[in-house]
Every structure is written in C-alpha cells, then in structure tokens.
Design an enzyme around this catalytic site. Sequence first.
Site, mmCIF file in Angstrom:
data_model
loop_
_atom_site.group_PDB
_atom_site.id
_atom_site.type_symbol
_atom_site.label_atom_id
_atom_site.label_comp_id
_atom_site.label_asym_id
_atom_site.label_seq_id
_atom_site.Cartn_x
_atom_site.Cartn_y
_atom_site.Cartn_z
ATOM 1 N N SER A 150 0.700 -1.074 0.003
ATOM 2 C CA SER A 150 0.094 -0.174 0.000
ATOM 3 C C SER A 150 0.955 1.411 -0.011
ATOM 4 C CB SER A 150 -0.893 -0.028 1.268
ATOM 5 O OG SER A 150 -1.424 1.278 1.371
ATOM 6 N N TYR A 163 -2.399 -0.598 10.827
ATOM 7 C CA TYR A 163 -2.508 -1.146 9.499
ATOM 8 C C TYR A 163 -1.379 -0.858 8.790
ATOM 9 C CZ TYR A 163 -4.061 -0.767 4.564
ATOM 10 O OH TYR A 163 -4.261 -1.075 3.315
ATOM 11 N N LYS A 167 1.633 -3.127 6.120
ATOM 12 C CA LYS A 167 1.659 -3.035 4.596
ATOM 13 C C LYS A 167 3.309 -2.558 4.384
ATOM 14 C CE LYS A 167 -2.240 -3.792 3.359
ATOM 15 N NZ LYS A 167 -2.386 -4.943 2.195
HETATM 16 C C1 RM4 Z 1 -4.978 1.980 2.035
HETATM 17 C C2 RM4 Z 1 -4.654 3.318 2.087
HETATM 18 C C3 RM4 Z 1 -5.935 4.172 1.864
HETATM 19 C C4 RM4 Z 1 -6.895 3.512 2.634
HETATM 20 C C5 RM4 Z 1 -7.234 2.007 2.418
HETATM 21 C C6 RM4 Z 1 -8.305 1.248 3.210
HETATM 22 O O1 RM4 Z 1 -3.831 1.229 2.206
HETATM 23 O O2 RM4 Z 1 -4.254 3.723 3.259
HETATM 24 O O3 RM4 Z 1 -5.840 5.415 1.724
HETATM 25 O O4 RM4 Z 1 -8.207 3.954 2.252
HETATM 26 O O5 RM4 Z 1 -5.941 1.502 2.807
#
Ligand code: RM4
Length: 260
Positions: A150, A163, A167
């Site tokens: 991500s 989170y 990533k």
């Molecule tokens: C992604 C990023 C985005 C978010 C998603 C859920 O890795 O952080 O901004 O919308 O996750």
Amino acid sequence: MLLQGKSVIVTGGSRGIGRAIALAVSRHGADVTVAYRRDSDVGYTCADAGLEVVAEIHAMGRRAVAVEGNIADPAYSQAVVAAAVDSFGGVDVVASNAGICPFHAFLDLPPALLQQTVDINLNGAFYITQAAANQMKQQGRGGAIVATSSISALVGGSMQTHYTPTKAGVHSLMQSCAIALGPLGIRCNSVMPGAILTDMNRDDLSAPTKLTYFKQRIPLGRIGQPEDVADCVVFLASDMARYVTGASLLVDGGMFVNLQ
Ligand code: RM4
C-alpha cells in the site's frame, strides 16, 4: 494473453482489488484459485462472494475454483496451494492480497484488533508465500509472487496505526523473499495502491472532506478503481517483468509524490 495457461492463486480474491485481480488474470488466460473468507467480523466480506467471482470467470469460458478459509491460519495456505495443484496441476503465480483495514483511533485501540490485523495482513502474506514457494521449488520452473502492499507502507494515517505497519511489513517481506527465492527463479514484488474505491474504504471515502482532499492530492484527478491495480499485478506476474524482483510499484495516480 500475458498469463496463458498459468495457475494463479489470489488471496482475498472475492472482493475489491482481489476480485479485480482474479478477473484480470483470467482474462489473460490464467486458471485461478480464489482464496477468500466467507464471513468476517470486520464487516466487508459477504456470503459466497468467492463463488460469485468463480461463476463470473466460468462465464468468460475460463477455469477457476474457490477455497474458503482464514488466511491467518497457516494450514489454510497449505490447503489453498493443494487446491491449485489438484485443480490446475501446480502454482505459477500468487497474488497475496488478503487484508483488512478496520479504521480505529490509536489511544484506545484494542490489542485484539492489532493482533487480528497483523495476523491477516502480514502473517497471512507470509504463510501463502511460503506455502506457494515450496510448491514452486518442487515444480522447478520458477514463479512470481505479487503482494498487495500500500501507499500506507510509506506514509501514515491516524486511524491506521495498526494497519500501516503491516503494509510496510508486506513490502519488506517481498524484498527479503526476492533474495531468498531469486535462486529458484521466483520473483517477488509488491504493488502499493493509493486510494482505491472498494468496500474496505467506502465509508472512509464517503466523508465529503476526505474525498475532496484526496482528489486534490491526486495529480491524475480521480480515486483509483480496483482494475487500475489489477492490471499492474498482471504485468508484475507476467514474463514482461522477467527481470523485476524486489520492486514495489506505486499505483496511486501520483498521490504519494504530491507534496505541493
Ligand atoms: C490503503 C490506504 C487508503 C485506505 C485503504 C483502506 O492502504 O491507506 O488510503 O483507503 O488503505
């Protein structure tokens, strides 16, 4: 037809980016094993979504099977690989994509939510990569792993403290696996999606201020679609990327580099 006759596993293959990956690789001629979770207490998986994706692939005249389970359980990855071998004779590509992002503030974030996020996003990527790599080693014809990291591997989020480290971890996992598996001809890369519209962040992006901010920050001027990411996964999985390993590809419309 970049993946003609390849056996591809997609984890988290029933929804969002994973679903788009499953459909994209089958359009490119692959046989697909869709690994997915039927029910989830984080609220964005739904009954039989994996079977729906398989039905869509069958309707395209291509082959697919679904294997339901929890990627946090190492035994599940063994079962997914076994299903790909039974159904399609081996494993050539893994799109390690299963993940959750239950937005939560930091100061009162429960340990169980941290544990669950790490177990699914990071440990799950480890388990499927390890299980598939052992199968690929046995086959002796190399392979490709493409993990969904991500933009959040590189930048933070106040509601994503559990989170974003996962990533960054997935990105690092692909770098180290590129070294460990290079001698076997197994390439390991990651995609780093930016703001992509899926069920995972539909609520988050429905806040008008957030949406406006994101659109302003993205030079290409739009939120991404799952297909924008899936096409890049096809590229990294294919022989077009035969000399690419340990790399990460931002798929974010330019969001990351846009400081001012
Ligand atoms: C992604 C990023 C985005 C978010 C998603 C859920 O890795 O952080 O901004 O919308 O996750």
